[in-house]
Scaffold this motif. Structure first.
Motif, mmCIF file in Angstrom:
data_model
loop_
_atom_site.group_PDB
_atom_site.id
_atom_site.type_symbol
_atom_site.label_atom_id
_atom_site.label_comp_id
_atom_site.label_asym_id
_atom_site.label_seq_id
_atom_site.Cartn_x
_atom_site.Cartn_y
_atom_site.Cartn_z
ATOM 1 N N UNK A 1 0.854 -1.090 -0.192
ATOM 2 C CA UNK A 1 0.006 -0.074 -0.220
ATOM 3 C C UNK A 1 0.784 1.333 0.020
ATOM 4 N N UNK A 2 0.344 2.372 -0.508
ATOM 5 C CA UNK A 2 0.967 3.561 -0.789
ATOM 6 C C UNK A 2 1.256 4.051 0.735
ATOM 7 N N UNK A 3 0.523 4.169 1.372
ATOM 8 C CA UNK A 3 0.626 4.825 2.759
ATOM 9 C C UNK A 3 0.870 3.655 4.091
ATOM 10 N N UNK A 4 1.706 2.562 3.770
ATOM 11 C CA UNK A 4 1.648 1.676 4.625
ATOM 12 C C UNK A 4 2.254 2.430 5.905
ATOM 13 N N UNK A 5 2.026 2.036 6.919
ATOM 14 C CA UNK A 5 2.670 2.694 8.113
ATOM 15 C C UNK A 5 1.795 3.303 9.274
ATOM 16 N N UNK A 6 2.254 3.622 10.323
ATOM 17 C CA UNK A 6 1.449 4.145 11.562
ATOM 18 C C UNK A 6 0.865 5.691 11.007
ATOM 19 N N UNK A 7 -0.105 5.964 11.045
ATOM 20 C CA UNK A 7 -0.696 7.095 10.651
ATOM 21 C C UNK A 7 -0.054 8.318 11.667
ATOM 22 N N UNK A 8 0.599 9.396 11.010
ATOM 23 C CA UNK A 8 1.049 10.465 11.722
ATOM 24 C C UNK A 8 2.610 10.260 12.012
ATOM 25 N N UNK A 9 2.831 9.167 11.534
ATOM 26 C CA UNK A 9 4.535 8.925 11.729
ATOM 27 C C UNK A 9 5.281 9.479 10.601
ATOM 28 N N UNK A 10 4.935 9.843 9.357
ATOM 29 C CA UNK A 10 5.550 10.641 8.311
ATOM 30 C C UNK A 10 6.202 11.931 8.888
ATOM 31 N N UNK A 11 7.037 12.250 8.078
ATOM 32 C CA UNK A 11 7.686 13.669 8.626
ATOM 33 C C UNK A 11 6.694 14.965 8.157
ATOM 34 N N UNK A 12 6.718 15.804 8.825
ATOM 35 C CA UNK A 12 5.808 17.132 8.578
ATOM 36 C C UNK A 12 6.846 18.447 8.487
ATOM 37 N N UNK A 13 6.278 19.438 7.812
ATOM 38 C CA UNK A 13 6.647 20.724 7.562
ATOM 39 C C UNK A 13 8.159 20.595 6.822
ATOM 40 N N UNK A 28 12.948 19.106 8.378
ATOM 41 C CA UNK A 28 11.499 18.645 8.678
ATOM 42 C C UNK A 28 11.286 18.357 10.000
ATOM 43 N N UNK A 29 10.147 18.076 10.399
ATOM 44 C CA UNK A 29 10.064 17.816 11.900
ATOM 45 C C UNK A 29 9.490 16.177 11.875
ATOM 46 N N UNK A 30 9.690 15.609 12.997
ATOM 47 C CA UNK A 30 9.352 14.192 13.226
ATOM 48 C C UNK A 30 7.895 14.424 13.107
ATOM 49 N N UNK A 31 6.957 13.305 12.747
ATOM 50 C CA UNK A 31 5.617 12.983 12.652
ATOM 51 C C UNK A 31 5.232 13.069 14.255
#
Length: 106
Positions: A1-13, A28-31
């Motif tokens: 899946x394209x967005x496999x992984x825990x929601x909110x864990x991808x980098x932000x900003x 960037x900032x940690x998710x």
């Protein structure tokens, strides 16, 4: 899946700034939901014809987590560059973040 992984864990900003034409700094900032041991890795591709390259000089936070990258000798073309930040953790799968950026616009 394209967005496999825990929601909110991808980098932000995620953002990149170019200084003196040849130096690019991406940060960037940690998710918000990323486990404390998450380590991020940045890859980029200047154009579709170029190979993907990993960051050579990471900027680290107080916990030694990669939170940015300094690129030297950057050449700015007219094509969009592709950036990918993925992560790893022993506790869970981490979502990746990717973006196309027009370097000549930044």
């Amino acid at each position: 899946p394209v967005f496999a992984g825990m929601n909110g864990s991808a980098v932000e900003n995620f953002t990149c700034v170019i200084y003196n034409i040849f130096l690019m700094n991406c940060t960037w900032q940690a998710g918000r939901e990323a486990p404390a041991d998450t380590q991020y890795f940045l890859y980029w591709q200047k154009s579709r014809e170029d190979n993907q390259m990993e960051c050579e000089l990471y900027i680290k936070d107080e916990n030694c987590r990669n939170m940015g990258c300094i690129f030297q000798n950057v050449s700015i073309g007219t094509e969009e560059a592709y950036f990918l930040v993925n992560g790893s953790s022993k506790d869970s799968l981490i979502q990746f973040y990717d973006e196309y950026i027009d370097l000549y616009k930044i």
